[in-house]
Design a protein around this motif. Sequence first.
Motif, short mmCIF file in Angstrom:
data_model
loop_
_atom_site.label_atom_id
_atom_site.label_comp_id
_atom_site.label_asym_id
_atom_site.label_seq_id
_atom_site.Cartn_x
_atom_site.Cartn_y
_atom_site.Cartn_z
N LEU A 142 2.17 -6.52 -19.25
CA LEU A 142 3.50 -5.91 -19.22
C LEU A 142 3.77 -5.34 -17.84
N ILE A 143 5.00 -5.53 -17.37
CA ILE A 143 5.43 -4.95 -16.10
C ILE A 143 6.29 -3.73 -16.42
N PRO A 144 5.91 -2.54 -15.92
CA PRO A 144 6.63 -1.33 -16.28
C PRO A 144 7.78 -1.01 -15.32
N LEU A 145 8.76 -0.29 -15.82
CA LEU A 145 9.85 0.22 -15.00
C LEU A 145 9.27 1.20 -13.98
N PRO A 146 9.63 1.07 -12.69
CA PRO A 146 8.96 1.88 -11.66
C PRO A 146 9.38 3.34 -11.62
N CYS A 147 10.56 3.68 -12.14
CA CYS A 147 11.01 5.07 -12.10
C CYS A 147 12.01 5.30 -13.22
N ALA A 188 16.09 0.22 -4.47
CA ALA A 188 16.88 0.21 -5.70
C ALA A 188 16.10 -0.47 -6.82
N PRO A 189 15.73 0.25 -7.87
CA PRO A 189 14.97 -0.38 -8.95
C PRO A 189 15.82 -1.29 -9.82
N LEU A 190 17.14 -1.24 -9.64
CA LEU A 190 18.05 -2.11 -10.39
C LEU A 190 18.99 -2.81 -9.43
N GLY A 191 19.26 -4.07 -9.72
CA GLY A 191 20.29 -4.81 -9.03
C GLY A 191 21.26 -5.35 -10.06
N LYS A 251 19.44 -6.59 -12.99
CA LYS A 251 18.21 -7.24 -12.53
C LYS A 251 17.21 -6.15 -12.20
N PHE A 252 16.08 -6.15 -12.93
CA PHE A 252 15.03 -5.18 -12.67
C PHE A 252 14.26 -5.62 -11.42
N THR A 253 14.15 -4.71 -10.47
CA THR A 253 13.36 -4.99 -9.27
C THR A 253 11.88 -4.88 -9.61
N ASN A 254 11.13 -5.89 -9.22
CA ASN A 254 9.69 -5.92 -9.46
C ASN A 254 8.97 -5.70 -8.14
N TYR A 255 8.14 -4.68 -8.06
CA TYR A 255 7.43 -4.35 -6.82
C TYR A 255 6.00 -4.88 -6.81
N TRP A 256 5.68 -5.78 -7.76
CA TRP A 256 4.34 -6.35 -7.85
C TRP A 256 4.41 -7.86 -7.64
N THR A 257 3.55 -8.40 -6.79
CA THR A 257 3.37 -9.85 -6.74
C THR A 257 2.35 -10.22 -7.81
N LEU A 258 2.47 -11.42 -8.33
CA LEU A 258 1.64 -11.84 -9.46
C LEU A 258 1.06 -13.22 -9.16
N PRO A 292 0.80 -1.24 0.00
CA PRO A 292 0.00 0.00 0.00
C PRO A 292 0.83 1.27 0.00
N ALA A 293 2.03 1.22 0.53
CA ALA A 293 2.88 2.42 0.54
C ALA A 293 3.35 2.81 -0.86
N LEU A 294 3.26 1.87 -1.81
CA LEU A 294 3.73 2.12 -3.17
C LEU A 294 2.60 2.37 -4.16
N LYS A 295 1.36 2.32 -3.68
CA LYS A 295 0.20 2.37 -4.57
C LYS A 295 0.21 3.58 -5.50
N ASP A 296 0.56 4.73 -4.98
CA ASP A 296 0.51 5.95 -5.79
C ASP A 296 1.88 6.34 -6.35
N LEU A 297 2.87 5.46 -6.16
CA LEU A 297 4.23 5.79 -6.59
C LEU A 297 4.63 5.08 -7.87
N ILE A 298 4.26 3.82 -7.99
CA ILE A 298 4.75 3.02 -9.12
C ILE A 298 3.64 2.79 -10.15
N PRO A 299 3.99 2.75 -11.43
CA PRO A 299 2.97 2.46 -12.45
C PRO A 299 2.53 1.01 -12.36
N ALA A 300 1.27 0.77 -12.66
CA ALA A 300 0.70 -0.57 -12.54
C ALA A 300 0.96 -1.40 -13.79
N PRO A 301 1.02 -2.73 -13.64
CA PRO A 301 1.03 -3.59 -14.82
C PRO A 301 -0.18 -3.30 -15.70
#
Length: 232
Positions: free
Chosen positions: A64-69, A95-98, A120-127, A9-18
């Motif tokens: 599609l999973i989008p880049l978060p920033c 870190a959006p990248l590893g 490695k792209f960090t994914n902030y969404w569970t699927l 929930p802390a990321l809901k308004d920060l990251i673009p959605a799939p």
Amino acid sequence: MKIVARCHPALKDLIPAPMPAEKALPDWLRTMPGEVEAESMGGERLRTLKQCPPLLDALGLGVLIPLPCDIRVEGGSFHWDWAFPAITDAPLTRAPLGAHLPEQAIGAPLPLGPGQLAIKFTNYWTLEAPEGWQLLVTHPMNRAELPFLTLSGLVGGDRFGLGYVHFPALWTDPDFEGVLPRGTPVAQVIPVPRDRPGLEIATMTEAEIARSRAIQEELQAEPGVYRKKFRR
């Protein structure tokens, strides 16, 4: 059949959605012509990839999973600056990248030079997928314009629906300088049945040969036959 994508929930308004891939077709597909004159064939008019239903259907398959920033690339290094919140109840990195060390790919036919890291792209969404379905995670279909190549993997979406799946990739354009913008698709997720199909090898009967020939002749006789008669 439905994929459920969840974020903290802390990321809901920060990251673009799939997004459904069919709703995010690439700009080059929208702008390319539907027909061209082929100089090598005396100016004959030819249909382009824009009129190829199998290619279009692959582009629009799954989500599609989008880049978060925004990711800024300068001199072969990666930088980002975003207002990632403090999250104390989940082990999420800001870190959006590893990175993966090249030694982890020893023996694999990947274009990794000495000392070159795989990102490695960090994914902030569970699927989550329904019971009996797995998720094929791969590079966005037919998206060779992207300066990276996401490696393919298969995840048990019906069992691992609350786990985070991150996306290893190779940076394929060493000359890229600038910004990889927020929202760039970094992975395409395609549901596949857990039960693997069988395989039967056969030779055509005379009736099947005749039907196959009729289909090929029909395809040659006029454009759009596959789209009108065989595509769903």
